[in-house]
Write an enzyme that holds these catalytic residues in place. Structure first.
Site, mmCIF file in Angstrom:
data_model
loop_
_atom_site.group_PDB
_atom_site.id
_atom_site.type_symbol
_atom_site.label_atom_id
_atom_site.label_comp_id
_atom_site.label_asym_id
_atom_site.label_seq_id
_atom_site.Cartn_x
_atom_site.Cartn_y
_atom_site.Cartn_z
ATOM 1 N N CYS A 106 0.826 -1.312 0.021
ATOM 2 C CA CYS A 106 0.158 -0.018 0.024
ATOM 3 C C CYS A 106 0.691 1.313 0.016
ATOM 4 O O CYS A 106 0.241 2.310 -0.366
ATOM 5 C CB CYS A 106 -0.920 0.173 0.997
ATOM 6 S SG CYS A 106 -2.231 -1.457 1.090
ATOM 7 N N HIS B 272 -3.234 7.307 2.595
ATOM 8 C CA HIS B 272 -3.722 6.034 1.900
ATOM 9 C C HIS B 272 -5.000 5.686 2.502
ATOM 10 O O HIS B 272 -5.225 5.852 3.517
ATOM 11 C CB HIS B 272 -2.688 5.055 2.401
ATOM 12 C CG HIS B 272 -3.058 3.688 2.111
ATOM 13 N ND1 HIS B 272 -3.677 3.230 0.747
ATOM 14 C CD2 HIS B 272 -3.136 2.578 3.027
ATOM 15 C CE1 HIS B 272 -3.978 2.075 0.888
ATOM 16 N NE2 HIS B 272 -3.585 1.528 2.420
ATOM 17 N N ASN C 85 -10.041 0.070 -0.022
ATOM 18 C CA ASN C 85 -8.617 0.013 0.035
ATOM 19 C C ASN C 85 -8.274 -0.500 -1.328
ATOM 20 O O ASN C 85 -8.069 -1.665 -1.606
ATOM 21 C CB ASN C 85 -8.194 -0.608 1.181
ATOM 22 C CG ASN C 85 -6.479 -0.545 1.227
ATOM 23 O OD1 ASN C 85 -6.109 -0.232 0.455
ATOM 24 N ND2 ASN C 85 -6.068 -1.177 2.370
HETATM 25 O O1 UT7 Z 1 -3.635 -0.887 3.842
HETATM 26 C C1 UT7 Z 1 -3.491 -1.535 5.023
HETATM 27 C C2 UT7 Z 1 -4.514 -2.545 5.154
HETATM 28 N N1 UT7 Z 1 -4.885 -2.911 6.274
HETATM 29 C C3 UT7 Z 1 -5.583 -2.080 7.164
HETATM 30 O O2 UT7 Z 1 -5.550 -0.844 7.182
HETATM 31 C C4 UT7 Z 1 -6.453 -2.632 8.053
HETATM 32 C C5 UT7 Z 1 -6.404 -2.023 9.568
HETATM 33 N N2 UT7 Z 1 -7.376 -2.571 10.441
HETATM 34 C C6 UT7 Z 1 -8.603 -2.059 10.427
HETATM 35 O O3 UT7 Z 1 -8.917 -1.134 9.577
HETATM 36 C C7 UT7 Z 1 -9.590 -2.557 11.658
HETATM 37 O O4 UT7 Z 1 -8.815 -3.319 12.486
HETATM 38 C C8 UT7 Z 1 -10.585 -3.459 10.806
HETATM 39 C C9 UT7 Z 1 -11.835 -2.642 9.872
HETATM 40 C C10 UT7 Z 1 -10.300 -4.518 9.932
HETATM 41 C C11 UT7 Z 1 -11.415 -4.105 11.842
HETATM 42 O O5 UT7 Z 1 -12.317 -3.419 12.697
HETATM 43 P P1 UT7 Z 1 -11.897 -3.578 14.294
HETATM 44 O O6 UT7 Z 1 -12.900 -2.714 14.981
HETATM 45 O O7 UT7 Z 1 -10.383 -3.606 14.696
HETATM 46 O O8 UT7 Z 1 -12.788 -4.855 14.544
HETATM 47 P P2 UT7 Z 1 -12.020 -6.322 15.045
HETATM 48 O O9 UT7 Z 1 -11.258 -6.912 13.984
HETATM 49 O O10 UT7 Z 1 -11.644 -6.215 16.362
HETATM 50 O O11 UT7 Z 1 -13.344 -7.280 15.069
HETATM 51 C C12 UT7 Z 1 -14.374 -7.230 15.888
HETATM 52 C C13 UT7 Z 1 -15.617 -8.259 15.403
HETATM 53 C C14 UT7 Z 1 -15.183 -9.526 15.693
HETATM 54 O O12 UT7 Z 1 -15.840 -10.303 16.123
HETATM 55 P P3 UT7 Z 1 -15.815 -10.655 17.819
HETATM 56 O O13 UT7 Z 1 -14.688 -11.656 17.741
HETATM 57 O O14 UT7 Z 1 -15.856 -9.383 18.498
HETATM 58 O O15 UT7 Z 1 -16.994 -11.380 17.770
HETATM 59 C C15 UT7 Z 1 -15.059 -9.866 14.300
HETATM 60 O O16 UT7 Z 1 -15.223 -11.322 14.021
HETATM 61 O O17 UT7 Z 1 -16.055 -8.033 14.131
HETATM 62 C C16 UT7 Z 1 -16.244 -9.319 13.422
HETATM 63 N N3 UT7 Z 1 -16.114 -9.080 12.006
HETATM 64 C C17 UT7 Z 1 -17.005 -8.603 11.225
HETATM 65 N N4 UT7 Z 1 -18.303 -8.592 11.478
HETATM 66 C C18 UT7 Z 1 -19.074 -8.171 10.584
HETATM 67 C C19 UT7 Z 1 -14.840 -8.959 11.364
HETATM 68 N N5 UT7 Z 1 -15.214 -8.408 9.854
HETATM 69 C C20 UT7 Z 1 -16.500 -8.531 9.871
HETATM 70 C C21 UT7 Z 1 -17.397 -8.064 8.925
HETATM 71 N N6 UT7 Z 1 -18.692 -8.121 9.282
HETATM 72 N N7 UT7 Z 1 -16.915 -7.827 7.585
#
Ligand code: UT7
Length: 318
Positions: free
Chosen positions: A110, A243, A273
């Site tokens: 990225c 980004h 992204n």
């Molecule tokens: O270019 C670089 C590329 N990557 C990034 O920039 C990613 C950086 N990270 C992020 O942007 C965020 O961490 C995310 C958007 C990926 C995730 O947000 P978060 O607030 O950190 O959520 P989380 O990973 O803590 O997940 C929270 C919950 C989990 O459920 P439990 O374990 O709390 O029951 C996940 O299983 O949300 C669940 N979850 C979803 N639910 C519905 C994960 N993906 C999804 C989804 N829909 N698509």
């Protein structure tokens, strides 16, 4: 001698998939995706190839710059991969454009666009070029695991380019890397009969919280470093082209720096992204909307797999 931006261009796949479309594939919702990321839809390559959108973006950028493919002295393509493992996307684009200059791909994930600018700066510094095309193109949809809701909702496909010419508009440019596998897409072993099968899970494997923290920290420190190097305070900077990975990352970094929202253009809601493409895509959108004027000071900042970062401070001269 460094460079200035002479023109921009972009091209997008026709296929648009909304969050509701994705909720037919995996257990997710428009509400979850919008709240956590700001993404509402993304484009997916279905009938087109990466090469086709890359060539279209390059042609738009050349037209916007008023130069022809024959004028190009170097083509640098920030990309994870084009349509072939080899030749590079840059060589295939060179052939399609009818250019005759050297051409190479750069994989900075990225942060790839900033790595592309860094390579270009070297080409200009060695007196080897008058015009360089930095053309980012990505097909993230090919590497995603479409059954994994935690990654498949985040990314999109696109291509975008800048044409650089000799000049002194670049005031600061730094790229970094800190080897780490918290964001990785493994390549298999192919069909070699002498090799053990690769047991690693295909797709994009991501420790999302680790990447999130790294992202916010690297944007804030990149912006501070650019300000210290140029003597132009963030408050005096016209726009920050960051980004587009997650609206919450942009907002958290912005609040940490205490800067107003108007300085942070965003388009993540439409494209998700798009990796190396996100910054030139946004730049092209703002250039074509007539929002950029000569004398404005811009800072671009990216982070990504590697883990890599890139920051550039540049005056808009077009
Ligand atoms: O270019 C670089 C590329 N990557 C990034 O920039 C990613 C950086 N990270 C992020 O942007 C965020 O961490 C995310 C958007 C990926 C995730 O947000 P978060 O607030 O950190 O959520 P989380 O990973 O803590 O997940 C929270 C919950 C989990 O459920 P439990 O374990 O709390 O029951 C996940 O299983 O949300 C669940 N979850 C979803 N639910 C519905 C994960 N993906 C999804 C989804 N829909 N698509």
């Amino acid at each position: 001698m460094s460079f200035q931006i002479l023109g921009t261009g972009s091209a997008l796949p026709a296929c648009r998939k909304t969050n509701d479309d994705l909720s037919q594939l995996v257990d997710t919702s428009d509400e979850w995706i919008v709240t956590r990321t700001g993404i509402r839809e993304r484009r997916i390559l279905t009938t087109e190839t990466v090469t086709q959108i890359a060539v279209a973006a390059a042609k738009n950028a050349l037209e916007n710059s008023g130069i022809t493919a024959a004028d190009l002295d170097f083509i640098i393509c920030p990309t994870l991969a084009g349509d072939y493992m080899t030749p590079s996307l840059a060589c295939v684009v060179q052939m399609e454009l009818g250019a005759s200059c050297p051409a190479v791909d750069v994989n900075g994930a990225c942060s790839g666009f900033l790595y592309g600018l860094d390579y270009a700066e070297g080409v200009f510094a060695r007196g080897k070029a008058k015009y360089v095309l930095v053309l980012a193109a990505e097909r993230l949809s090919r590497i995603l695991d479409w059954t994994d809701r935690s990654t498949c909702v985040l990314f999109g496909d696109a291509a975008a380019a800048v044409v650089l010419g000799e000049g002194d508009a670049l005031r600061f440019l730094e790229v970094t890397a800190k080897g780490n596998l918290c964001l990785a897409s493994p390549l298999g072993n192919g069909s070699c009969p002498y090799t053990e099968p690769d047991t690693r899970k295909p797709g994009l494997l991501m420790k999302s919280r680790e990447v999130y923290t790294f992202a916010v920290g690297s944007i804030a420190s990149g912006i501070e470093k650019a300000a210290a190097a140029t003597g132009i305070a963030p408050e005096e900077t016209d726009y920050f082209f960051l980004h587009q990975a997650n609206l919450r990352i942009i907002e958290t970094a912005r609040k940490k720096l205490g800067l107003p929202q108007e300085k942070f253009p965003v388009n993540i809601e439409k494209y998700g992204n798009t990796s190396a493409v996100s910054i030139p895509l946004l730049l092209d959108e703002w250039n074509r909307a007539g929002r950029l004027h000569p004398g404005q000071h811009l800072v671009m900042c990216a982070f990504g797999a590697g883990l890599t970062t890139g920051t550039a401070a540049i005056d808009w001269t077009k």
